[in-house]
Design an enzyme around this catalytic site. Structure first.
Site, mmCIF file in Angstrom:
data_model
loop_
_atom_site.group_PDB
_atom_site.id
_atom_site.type_symbol
_atom_site.label_atom_id
_atom_site.label_comp_id
_atom_site.label_asym_id
_atom_site.label_seq_id
_atom_site.Cartn_x
_atom_site.Cartn_y
_atom_site.Cartn_z
ATOM 1 N N GLY A 278 0.817 -1.199 0.000
ATOM 2 C CA GLY A 278 0.000 0.000 0.000
ATOM 3 C C GLY A 278 0.853 1.251 0.000
ATOM 4 O O GLY A 278 0.564 2.206 0.718
ATOM 5 N N HIS A 279 1.896 1.227 -0.814
ATOM 6 C CA HIS A 279 2.789 2.378 -0.905
ATOM 7 C C HIS A 279 3.634 2.283 -2.175
ATOM 8 O O HIS A 279 3.606 1.271 -2.871
ATOM 9 C CB HIS A 279 3.707 2.462 0.318
ATOM 10 C CG HIS A 279 4.616 1.279 0.472
ATOM 11 N ND1 HIS A 279 4.274 0.173 1.199
ATOM 12 C CD2 HIS A 279 5.848 1.037 -0.025
ATOM 13 C CE1 HIS A 279 5.265 -0.705 1.155
ATOM 14 N NE2 HIS A 279 6.230 -0.201 0.411
ATOM 15 N N ALA A 280 4.357 3.349 -2.438
ATOM 16 C CA ALA A 280 5.346 3.384 -3.517
ATOM 17 C C ALA A 280 6.642 3.916 -2.920
ATOM 18 O O ALA A 280 6.646 4.473 -1.828
ATOM 19 C CB ALA A 280 4.885 4.284 -4.656
ATOM 20 N N ARG B 124 2.527 -0.567 -4.946
ATOM 21 C CA ARG B 124 2.392 -2.007 -4.790
ATOM 22 C C ARG B 124 1.519 -2.348 -3.602
ATOM 23 O O ARG B 124 1.543 -1.676 -2.570
ATOM 24 C CB ARG B 124 3.747 -2.699 -4.661
ATOM 25 C CG ARG B 124 4.435 -2.688 -3.310
ATOM 26 C CD ARG B 124 5.101 -1.402 -2.877
ATOM 27 N NE ARG B 124 5.782 -0.674 -3.897
ATOM 28 C CZ ARG B 124 7.052 -0.817 -4.229
ATOM 29 N NH1 ARG B 124 7.816 -1.621 -3.561
ATOM 30 N NH2 ARG B 124 7.576 -0.089 -5.188
#
Length: 138
Positions: free
Chosen positions: A55-57, A102
């Site tokens: 839940g981040h990049a 992702r």
């Protein structure tokens, strides 16, 4: 942040050495397997099947995900397109470049995800808000 897209994400075959006497396989990751030096290694395990990770990049970090055991899905987004990759073979890893969102989900029982990263943990490298991520890509 680098202007990357889903075409920059790739599955990489990890060399597999099969034992002729049927004693199993051995896979090796050496310097020529990845285009970055490994500065951090961690792994996810005991993840409930209904849980989600990621839940981040990342702005600059490269990550290489390997399903050591079991399977899981990696949902990838570049701000315009979405792609889901199922990882379920320990001799195939997923290279995620900077600038890709992702999410990991659908973990099978007993699954283990090994992550090789190009740098140590740096909170400033993370983008944790998807709307902010999309704005950073435009």
């Amino acid at each position: 942040m680098k202007q990357t897209n889903l075409d920059d994400v790739q599955i990489i075959n990890i060399p597999k050495i099969s034992d002729e006497e049927g004693r199993g396989n051995l896979s090796v990751i050496e310097k020529d397997c990845l285009d970055f030096d490994i500065k951090r290694v961690y792994y996810l395990y005991d993840v409930p099947s209904d849980a989600y990770r990621g839940g981040h990049a990342h702005k600059a970090l490269y990550q290489f995900l390997i399903p050591l055991s079991g399977s899981f899905d990696v949902i990838l987004k570049d701000g315009k397109s979405t792609k889901t990759v199922t990882l379920n073979k320990p001799d195939k890893g997923l290279l995620i470049v900077p600038g890709i969102w992702r999410e990991l989900e659908n973990f099978s029982a007993g699954s283990v995800c090994l992550v090789l990263a190009s740098d140590v943990y740096k909170e400033l490298d993370y983008i944790r808000d998807y709307n902010q991520f999309v704005l950073s890509k435009s």
